[in-house]
Scaffold this active site. Structure first.
Site, PDB file in Angstrom:
ATOM      1  N   ASP A  30       0.736  -1.230  -0.010  1.00  0.00           N
ATOM      2  CA  ASP A  30       0.033  -0.012  -0.131  1.00  0.00           C
ATOM      3  C   ASP A  30       0.890   1.208   0.059  1.00  0.00           C
ATOM      4  OD1 ASP A  30      -1.718   2.088   1.147  1.00  0.00           O
ATOM      5  OD2 ASP A  30      -3.266   0.639   1.192  1.00  0.00           O
ATOM      6  N   ILE A  31       0.501   2.090  -0.558  1.00  0.00           N
ATOM      7  CA  ILE A  31       1.256   3.395  -1.129  1.00  0.00           C
ATOM      8  C   ILE A  31       1.003   4.351   0.447  1.00  0.00           C
ATOM      9  CG2 ILE A  31       1.429   3.659  -3.451  1.00  0.00           C
ATOM     10  CD1 ILE A  31      -0.553   5.902  -3.416  1.00  0.00           C
ATOM     11  N   GLY A  91     -15.719   3.289   3.333  1.00  0.00           N
ATOM     12  CA  GLY A  91     -14.318   3.529   3.224  1.00  0.00           C
ATOM     13  C   GLY A  91     -13.644   3.181   1.983  1.00  0.00           C
ATOM     14  N   GLN A  92     -14.682   2.437   1.254  1.00  0.00           N
ATOM     15  CA  GLN A  92     -13.993   2.190  -0.193  1.00  0.00           C
ATOM     16  C   GLN A  92     -13.749   3.328  -0.998  1.00  0.00           C
ATOM     17  OE1 GLN A  92     -16.252  -0.907  -2.322  1.00  0.00           O
ATOM     18  NE2 GLN A  92     -14.861  -1.203  -3.892  1.00  0.00           N
ATOM     19  N   SER A  93     -12.343   3.399  -1.773  1.00  0.00           N
ATOM     20  CA  SER A  93     -12.065   4.548  -2.350  1.00  0.00           C
ATOM     21  C   SER A  93     -11.835   4.174  -3.805  1.00  0.00           C
ATOM     22  CB  SER A  93     -11.140   5.361  -1.817  1.00  0.00           C
ATOM     23  OG  SER A  93      -9.812   4.744  -1.472  1.00  0.00           O
ATOM     24  N   HIS A  98     -10.561  -5.577  -3.401  1.00  0.00           N
ATOM     25  CA  HIS A  98      -9.057  -5.548  -2.897  1.00  0.00           C
ATOM     26  C   HIS A  98      -9.143  -5.611  -1.428  1.00  0.00           C
ATOM     27  CE1 HIS A  98     -10.247  -1.217  -2.341  1.00  0.00           C
ATOM     28  NE2 HIS A  98      -9.302  -1.188  -1.408  1.00  0.00           N
ATOM     29  N   HIS A 100      -7.020  -5.660   1.994  1.00  0.00           N
ATOM     30  CA  HIS A 100      -5.940  -5.125   2.712  1.00  0.00           C
ATOM     31  C   HIS A 100      -5.423  -6.378   3.755  1.00  0.00           C
ATOM     32  CE1 HIS A 100      -6.732  -0.654   1.935  1.00  0.00           C
ATOM     33  NE2 HIS A 100      -7.819  -1.284   1.647  1.00  0.00           N
TER      34      HIS A 100
END
Length: 112
Positions: A30-31, A91-93, A98, A100
């Site tokens: 994750d960035i 909170g899905q952006s 995907h 986490h």
């Protein structure tokens, strides 16, 4: 989907720090990590979220969880959290399925 961030990452059009890759899925760091270890696992096929899982694509999700188990073992993680947000309010952006994978710190409950 040409305008999907994770489709573009899966296609190699946007670079990522890969943890794992095969013909069905991609795992990458994750960035904006929320834990000392934080990577994402995505299907290469576009699936919008958990709510889009069905009989036709369910095997991909099972495979993703096998990859999560395999890669966390390789990283020496014996305790970790797997999260998938479904919908903007949760909170899905990025609207591409995907998961986490977070580890390396105490995880509180309930989460924020």
């Amino acid at each position: 989907m040409s305008n999907c961030l994770f489709c573009n990452i899966a296609a190699g059009e946007i670079p990522s720090s890969k943890v794992y890759e095969d013909e069905l899925c991609l795992a990458f760091y994750d960035i904006d990590p929320q834990a000392p270890t934080h990577f994402l696992v995505i299907p290469k096929a576009h699936i919008s979220s958990v709510s889009e899982i069905n009989e036709e694509n369910g095997a991909i999700v099972a495979h993703i969880f096998q990859v999560i188990a395999q890669e966390t073992k390789k990283l020496g993680l014996d305790s970790y959290r797997v999260v998938s947000n479904i919908g903007a309010q949760a909170g899905q952006s990025v609207f591409h399925l995907h998961f986490h994978v977070l580890a390396g710190r105490d995880m509180t409950w309930p989460p924020g």
